[in-house]
Design a protein around this motif. Structure first.
Motif, PDB file in Angstrom:
ATOM      1  N   PHE A   5      47.387  58.116  48.613  1.00 20.71           N
ATOM      2  CA  PHE A   5      46.778  56.829  48.939  1.00 20.71           C
ATOM      3  C   PHE A   5      45.295  57.067  49.183  1.00 20.71           C
ATOM      4  O   PHE A   5      44.924  57.877  50.027  1.00 20.71           O
ATOM      5  CB  PHE A   5      47.422  56.219  50.191  1.00 20.71           C
ATOM      6  N   GLU A  41      47.306  48.411  46.795  1.00 14.68           N
ATOM      7  CA  GLU A  41      48.297  48.068  47.817  1.00 14.68           C
ATOM      8  C   GLU A  41      47.589  47.441  49.001  1.00 14.68           C
ATOM      9  O   GLU A  41      46.514  47.894  49.394  1.00 14.68           O
ATOM     10  CB  GLU A  41      49.039  49.323  48.303  1.00 14.68           C
ATOM     11  N   LEU A  47      51.849  48.883  52.045  1.00 22.71           N
ATOM     12  CA  LEU A  47      50.909  49.969  52.300  1.00 22.71           C
ATOM     13  C   LEU A  47      51.438  51.013  53.279  1.00 22.71           C
ATOM     14  O   LEU A  47      51.347  52.204  53.010  1.00 22.71           O
ATOM     15  CB  LEU A  47      49.564  49.416  52.783  1.00 22.71           C
ATOM     16  N   GLU A  72      47.108  53.208  45.624  1.00 24.02           N
ATOM     17  CA  GLU A  72      48.197  54.176  45.533  1.00 24.02           C
ATOM     18  C   GLU A  72      48.172  54.765  44.136  1.00 24.02           C
ATOM     19  O   GLU A  72      48.092  54.032  43.140  1.00 24.02           O
ATOM     20  CB  GLU A  72      49.545  53.517  45.789  1.00 24.02           C
TER      21      GLU A  72
END
Length: 135
Positions: A5, A41, A47, A72
């Motif tokens: 992420f 996200e 998330l 992501e």
């Protein structure tokens, strides 16, 4: 799939423009270098789904606030993907920010990724090192 992420300092519009340039004509997901699948996200969707509270707290302390969006990036297990992922993440972090991976609770900066810094014995996206710890 292995995932990271990215929490860039660049705003969403700028980040989407970078991904659009790297993956012309394809988004949701963006496919970058043929092996990286990228999604935008937001906190109200998925998330932090599956995150341990300590991981969210660590990220919040590191950044100074709880991010409400991220990119992501998923890498298929059928390919290594390390070099492609490093290139993309460093591009997205060009203006600052951090990235988290599946293998540590550390929020990695671009400088740490470039220098192959270690946190608790692992480098960024160190799936091999993580696997070796298990055997």
């Amino acid at each position: 799939m292995r995932s990271v992420f990215v929490y860039p300092h660049l705003d969403q519009v700028g980040t989407v423009a970078v991904l659009d340039a790297l993956s012309p004509g394809q988004n949701a997901p963006w496919l970058v270098e043929g092996v990286l699948y990228c999604w935008l996200e937001s906190e109200d969707e998925y998330l932090y789904q599956g995150w341990e509270p300590d991981g969210v707290e660590h990220l919040t302390v590191t950044i100074g606030h709880r991010p409400d969006w991220a990119i992501e990036i998923e890498v298929s297990g059928r390919v290594d993907g390390t070099e492609q992922l490093r290139r993309l993440v460093l591009t997205l972090l060009e203006h600052g920010g951090v990235v988290t991976d599946d293998y540590s609770d550390h929020a990695w900066t671009a400088g740490e990724i470039r220098s192959h810094a270690r946190h608790e014995g692992l480098t960024f996206f160190d799936f091999r090192g993580s696997y070796n710890r298990l055997i």
